[in-house]
Design a protein around this motif. Structure first.
Motif, PDB file in Angstrom:
ATOM      1  N   SER A 124       0.885  -1.211   0.007  1.00  0.00           N
ATOM      2  CA  SER A 124       0.081  -0.008  -0.090  1.00  0.00           C
ATOM      3  C   SER A 124       0.829   1.282   0.063  1.00  0.00           C
ATOM      4  CB  SER A 124      -1.037  -0.084   1.122  1.00  0.00           C
ATOM      5  OG  SER A 124      -0.347   0.064   2.368  1.00  0.00           O
ATOM      6  N   PHE A 125       2.159   1.254   0.073  1.00  0.00           N
ATOM      7  CA  PHE A 125       3.011   2.383   0.023  1.00  0.00           C
ATOM      8  C   PHE A 125       2.690   2.977  -1.383  1.00  0.00           C
ATOM      9  CE2 PHE A 125       5.653  -1.148  -1.322  1.00  0.00           C
ATOM     10  CZ  PHE A 125       5.838  -0.721  -2.614  1.00  0.00           C
ATOM     11  N   ALA A 126       2.609   1.961  -2.364  1.00  0.00           N
ATOM     12  CA  ALA A 126       2.438   2.578  -3.611  1.00  0.00           C
ATOM     13  C   ALA A 126       0.972   3.196  -3.899  1.00  0.00           C
ATOM     14  CB  ALA A 126       2.067   1.413  -4.636  1.00  0.00           C
ATOM     15  N   ILE A 127      -0.090   3.000  -3.156  1.00  0.00           N
ATOM     16  CA  ILE A 127      -1.308   3.662  -3.212  1.00  0.00           C
ATOM     17  C   ILE A 127      -0.946   5.104  -2.307  1.00  0.00           C
ATOM     18  CG2 ILE A 127      -3.664   4.045  -2.061  1.00  0.00           C
ATOM     19  CD1 ILE A 127      -3.544   0.856  -2.161  1.00  0.00           C
ATOM     20  N   ASP A 128       0.017   5.164  -1.225  1.00  0.00           N
ATOM     21  CA  ASP A 128       0.579   6.425  -0.819  1.00  0.00           C
ATOM     22  C   ASP A 128       1.030   7.094  -2.003  1.00  0.00           C
ATOM     23  OD1 ASP A 128      -0.674   5.547   1.612  1.00  0.00           O
ATOM     24  OD2 ASP A 128       1.204   5.104   2.474  1.00  0.00           O
ATOM     25  N   VAL A 129       1.978   6.683  -2.659  1.00  0.00           N
ATOM     26  CA  VAL A 129       2.716   7.559  -3.697  1.00  0.00           C
ATOM     27  C   VAL A 129       1.563   8.081  -4.761  1.00  0.00           C
ATOM     28  CG1 VAL A 129       4.333   7.251  -5.629  1.00  0.00           C
ATOM     29  CG2 VAL A 129       4.863   6.163  -3.206  1.00  0.00           C
ATOM     30  N   ALA A 130       0.890   7.093  -5.005  1.00  0.00           N
ATOM     31  CA  ALA A 130      -0.134   7.484  -6.107  1.00  0.00           C
ATOM     32  C   ALA A 130      -1.018   8.832  -5.808  1.00  0.00           C
ATOM     33  CB  ALA A 130      -1.057   6.357  -6.685  1.00  0.00           C
ATOM     34  N   VAL A 131      -1.370   8.455  -4.473  1.00  0.00           N
ATOM     35  CA  VAL A 131      -2.131   9.647  -3.720  1.00  0.00           C
ATOM     36  C   VAL A 131      -1.549  11.074  -3.722  1.00  0.00           C
ATOM     37  CG1 VAL A 131      -3.635  10.565  -1.694  1.00  0.00           C
ATOM     38  CG2 VAL A 131      -3.760   7.934  -2.649  1.00  0.00           C
ATOM     39  N   GLU A 132      -0.069  10.967  -3.438  1.00  0.00           N
ATOM     40  CA  GLU A 132       0.729  12.094  -3.258  1.00  0.00           C
ATOM     41  C   GLU A 132       1.065  12.715  -4.528  1.00  0.00           C
ATOM     42  OE1 GLU A 132       4.147  10.805  -1.249  1.00  0.00           O
ATOM     43  OE2 GLU A 132       3.266  10.195   0.766  1.00  0.00           O
ATOM     44  N   LEU A 133       0.933  12.004  -5.523  1.00  0.00           N
ATOM     45  CA  LEU A 133       1.357  12.429  -6.884  1.00  0.00           C
ATOM     46  C   LEU A 133       0.011  13.044  -7.697  1.00  0.00           C
ATOM     47  CD1 LEU A 133       4.273  10.252  -7.886  1.00  0.00           C
ATOM     48  CD2 LEU A 133       4.385  12.563  -7.069  1.00  0.00           C
ATOM     49  N   GLY A 134      -0.924  12.639  -7.109  1.00  0.00           N
ATOM     50  CA  GLY A 134      -2.339  12.919  -7.847  1.00  0.00           C
ATOM     51  C   GLY A 134      -2.899  12.002  -9.084  1.00  0.00           C
ATOM     52  N   ILE A 135      -2.318  10.683  -8.855  1.00  0.00           N
ATOM     53  CA  ILE A 135      -2.707   9.730  -9.796  1.00  0.00           C
ATOM     54  C   ILE A 135      -3.608   8.766  -9.029  1.00  0.00           C
ATOM     55  CG2 ILE A 135      -1.660   7.756 -11.008  1.00  0.00           C
ATOM     56  CD1 ILE A 135       1.184   9.337 -10.796  1.00  0.00           C
ATOM     57  N   PRO A 136      -4.570   8.325  -9.690  1.00  0.00           N
ATOM     58  CA  PRO A 136      -5.709   7.325  -9.420  1.00  0.00           C
ATOM     59  C   PRO A 136      -5.115   6.047  -8.864  1.00  0.00           C
ATOM     60  CG  PRO A 136      -6.584   8.595 -11.239  1.00  0.00           C
ATOM     61  CD  PRO A 136      -5.201   8.928 -11.058  1.00  0.00           C
ATOM     62  N   ALA A 137      -5.368   5.637  -7.678  1.00  0.00           N
ATOM     63  CA  ALA A 137      -4.992   4.403  -7.353  1.00  0.00           C
ATOM     64  C   ALA A 137      -5.965   3.298  -7.091  1.00  0.00           C
ATOM     65  CB  ALA A 137      -4.090   4.333  -6.187  1.00  0.00           C
ATOM     66  N   ILE A 138      -5.534   2.119  -7.496  1.00  0.00           N
ATOM     67  CA  ILE A 138      -6.355   0.918  -7.358  1.00  0.00           C
ATOM     68  C   ILE A 138      -6.014  -0.140  -6.696  1.00  0.00           C
ATOM     69  CG2 ILE A 138      -8.100  -0.697  -8.308  1.00  0.00           C
ATOM     70  CD1 ILE A 138      -8.447   1.345 -10.708  1.00  0.00           C
ATOM     71  N   ALA A 139      -6.447  -0.736  -5.573  1.00  0.00           N
ATOM     72  CA  ALA A 139      -6.131  -1.781  -4.693  1.00  0.00           C
ATOM     73  C   ALA A 139      -6.384  -3.077  -5.380  1.00  0.00           C
ATOM     74  CB  ALA A 139      -6.340  -1.733  -3.446  1.00  0.00           C
ATOM     75  N   PHE A 140      -5.399  -3.933  -5.626  1.00  0.00           N
ATOM     76  CA  PHE A 140      -5.875  -5.281  -5.926  1.00  0.00           C
ATOM     77  C   PHE A 140      -5.453  -6.372  -4.973  1.00  0.00           C
ATOM     78  CE2 PHE A 140      -5.423  -8.635  -9.998  1.00  0.00           C
ATOM     79  CZ  PHE A 140      -5.653  -9.526  -9.146  1.00  0.00           C
ATOM     80  N   ARG A 141      -6.700  -6.804  -4.395  1.00  0.00           N
ATOM     81  CA  ARG A 141      -6.147  -8.082  -3.265  1.00  0.00           C
ATOM     82  C   ARG A 141      -6.371  -9.300  -3.694  1.00  0.00           C
ATOM     83  NH1 ARG A 141      -3.660  -8.933   0.774  1.00  0.00           N
ATOM     84  NH2 ARG A 141      -4.427  -8.979   2.589  1.00  0.00           N
ATOM     85  N   THR A 142      -5.164 -10.102  -3.673  1.00  0.00           N
ATOM     86  CA  THR A 142      -5.115 -11.291  -4.211  1.00  0.00           C
ATOM     87  C   THR A 142      -5.674 -12.200  -3.302  1.00  0.00           C
ATOM     88  OG1 THR A 142      -3.062 -11.627  -3.240  1.00  0.00           O
ATOM     89  CG2 THR A 142      -2.967 -10.538  -5.294  1.00  0.00           C
ATOM     90  N   TYR A 143      -6.506 -11.940  -2.128  1.00  0.00           N
ATOM     91  CA  TYR A 143      -7.373 -12.905  -1.533  1.00  0.00           C
ATOM     92  C   TYR A 143      -8.642 -12.935  -2.077  1.00  0.00           C
ATOM     93  CZ  TYR A 143      -3.608 -12.578   2.367  1.00  0.00           C
ATOM     94  OH  TYR A 143      -2.665 -12.764   2.994  1.00  0.00           O
ATOM     95  N   SER A 144      -9.494 -13.893  -1.377  1.00  0.00           N
ATOM     96  CA  SER A 144     -10.756 -14.104  -1.822  1.00  0.00           C
ATOM     97  C   SER A 144     -11.529 -12.527  -1.268  1.00  0.00           C
ATOM     98  CB  SER A 144     -11.617 -15.380  -1.238  1.00  0.00           C
ATOM     99  OG  SER A 144     -11.405 -15.187   0.208  1.00  0.00           O
ATOM    100  N   ALA A 145     -12.798 -12.627  -1.807  1.00  0.00           N
ATOM    101  CA  ALA A 145     -13.363 -11.566  -1.133  1.00  0.00           C
ATOM    102  C   ALA A 145     -13.670 -11.813   0.638  1.00  0.00           C
ATOM    103  CB  ALA A 145     -14.702 -11.184  -1.786  1.00  0.00           C
ATOM    104  N   THR A 146     -14.275 -13.068   0.845  1.00  0.00           N
ATOM    105  CA  THR A 146     -14.541 -13.138   2.020  1.00  0.00           C
ATOM    106  C   THR A 146     -13.099 -13.083   3.171  1.00  0.00           C
ATOM    107  OG1 THR A 146     -15.887 -15.190   1.333  1.00  0.00           O
ATOM    108  CG2 THR A 146     -15.408 -15.182   3.627  1.00  0.00           C
ATOM    109  N   SER A 147     -12.018 -13.517   2.509  1.00  0.00           N
ATOM    110  CA  SER A 147     -10.972 -13.316   3.420  1.00  0.00           C
ATOM    111  C   SER A 147     -10.453 -11.789   3.667  1.00  0.00           C
ATOM    112  CB  SER A 147      -9.754 -14.184   2.824  1.00  0.00           C
ATOM    113  OG  SER A 147      -9.811 -15.433   2.860  1.00  0.00           O
ATOM    114  N   THR A 148     -10.568 -11.255   2.233  1.00  0.00           N
ATOM    115  CA  THR A 148     -10.526  -9.863   2.324  1.00  0.00           C
ATOM    116  C   THR A 148     -11.432  -8.899   3.455  1.00  0.00           C
ATOM    117  OG1 THR A 148      -9.621  -9.664   0.064  1.00  0.00           O
ATOM    118  CG2 THR A 148     -10.471  -7.494   0.973  1.00  0.00           C
TER     119      THR A 148
END
Length: 445
Positions: free
Chosen positions: A115-139
């Motif tokens: 998620s440091f990459a999400i922080d960087v994107a937000v700081e630079l004004g770039i849209p960020a999408i998280a990809f969770r490699t777990y199931s929806a239930t585990s997430t």
């Protein structure tokens, strides 16, 4: 109009890189410019062994250091060092990399535990999408770790009486009648102040800064928990099961051994139990022996994928400590799992319940024996056996008699019932990514 440029950054482990690379391939084929950022160690393994440039000519592969020395094992018990190191060392380097790109990124898709990459994107004004490699239930479960601490459920003490481990967990909405304490992620055995547990709590919190969530799952399997995640993210894209354009040629960080396919060709239909504990989890020598003797005693033909570092010795690492030979079974190194599961000779899968393995088994229509080991695998295994009816649960202390009993139950006693269930879910999975299916539409969105 400029071609959209998507930067994708997975956590440096096989089970994370594989689905995110499949997404990268699909986006590249859809006309996007893709920069795929691995850590240096994963980058070299992928390029050296997988012919990745040949497979993915439209993807630009880049790398950043992970903050660990070159000789660090980065697997087994040492994976914990990698979790902490990437979260602290990678952010400034990744930010410099983004800033140096001549084609400015349109979007960053970051692994949910990078998620440091999400922080960087937000700081630079770039849209960020998280990809969770777990199931929806585990997430969904991981978003309730703090609640589990507040309610005194964490730490789950693994040495307590079985009655305590069987107690249901009632503080996660939607899972009140499903999860027992023994089914919580392995990190729930840790002290609430433990660095690793706090890492996952922190990562879940930072994920909320993403503008959307991508999941490798499908509505027909997990609609209730995909829906619940909308309470955290304004947009959730369930686009699974992700499939490689060439699944029998999937890239891997480990050297794939296809020598077992000829042996499978000689076996009767649906007769072989395939066994694999994934790319990260380790067994003790005693655990391996119990599984081995249980499988041999079951008299079920089996194929066991045993990677070189599967066994942990007293010093924290090791190899298989003895020669495994039997007329009934065969061992292989890192195996072409999708090809094996699709093989007509395979009738079931004894799995550690990693999410990629479950989806591959679902796709192939093969029932599972669930022996979760680490991370979110306990949640996945409970869903396989109790929610989706696709396998049998073995989430307990396993000796050879239990292994023998459950192997026979899946491959003989429960075989026909399980095959009907798995065939139905396999059909739903295919429908989902076919033109007009829910995952197909979500990918286009």
């Amino acid at each position: 109009m400029d071609i959209p440029h998507v930067v994708i950054i997975p956590f440096p482990a096989e089970g994370h890189i594989k689905p995110m690379l499949m997404l990268a391939e699909l986006l590249s084929r859809a006309g996007f410019t893709i920069s795929f950022v691995n850590t240096e160690q994963s980058h070299h393994l992928l390029l050296d062994g997988a012919g990745i440039h040949r497979r993915c000519p439209g993807i630009n592969f880049l790398s950043i250091p992970d903050g660990l020395p070159p000789d660090h094992p980065r697997s087994g018990a040492s994976i914990l060092d990698l979790l902490i190191s990437t979260s602290t060392a990678c952010k400034p380097i990744f930010k410099d990399l983004i800033a140096s790109m001549s084609h400015a990124p349109t979007c960053v898709i970051a692994d949910g535990i990078m998620s440091f990459a999400i922080d960087v994107a937000v700081e630079l004004g770039i849209p960020a999408i998280a990809f969770r490699t777990y199931s929806a239930t585990s997430t969904w479960t991981y978003f309730h770790l703090e609640k589990l601490i507040e309610e005194g459920v964490i730490p789950v003490v693994s040495g307590t009486e079985s009655e305590e481990l069987e107690r249901q967990v009632r503080c996660i909405p939607g899972l009140e009648k499903i999860l027992r304490r023994r089914d919580l992620p392995s990190i729930c055995r840790l002290d609430p102040h433990n660095q690793v547990l706090q890492f996952f709590i922190n990562q879940a919190s930072k994920m909320r800064n993403a503008s959307a969530l991508i999941l490798n799952t499908f509505d027909s399997l997990e609609a209730p928990f995909i829906s619940r995640l909308h309470s955290i993210f304004p947009t959730v894209y369930a686009i699974g099961p992700l499939r490689s354009p060439a699944p029998h040629d999937s890239p891997s960080l480990l050297q794939i051994d296809r020598s077992c396919i000829q042996w499978l060709d000689s076996q009767p239909s649906r007769s072989v139990l395939y066994v694999s504990f994934g790319s990260i989890a380790v067994l003790t020598r005693d655990e391996l022996l119990e599984f081995w003797h249980g499988l041999v005693n079951s008299e079920i033909p089996f194929l066991w994928a045993i990677r070189p570092d599967l066994v942990r010795d007293d010093n924290g690492s090791g190899t298989v400590p003895f020669d495994l030979k039997t007329e009934r079974g065969r061992t292989v190194g890192w195996a072409p799992q999708e090809e094996i599961l699709a093989h007509d000779a395979v009738g079931g899968f004894l799995t550690h319940c990693g999410w990629n393995s479950i989806l591959e088994s679902v796709w192939a229509g093969k029932p599972m024996i669930c022996r979760p080991l680490v991370a979110e695998q306990q949640v996945n295994g409970r869903c396989v056996s109790e929610v989706w009816g696709l396998g049998l649960d073995m989430n307990c202390l396993c000796d050879r008699s239990i292994v023998e009993k459950v192997a026979r139950a899946l491959m003989e006693g429960e075989k026909e019932r399980m095959l009907r269930s798995t065939a139905e879910i396999a059909r739903y999975a295919r429908d989902s990514i076919s033109e007009g299916g829910a995952s197909y539409k979500n990918f286009n969105k």
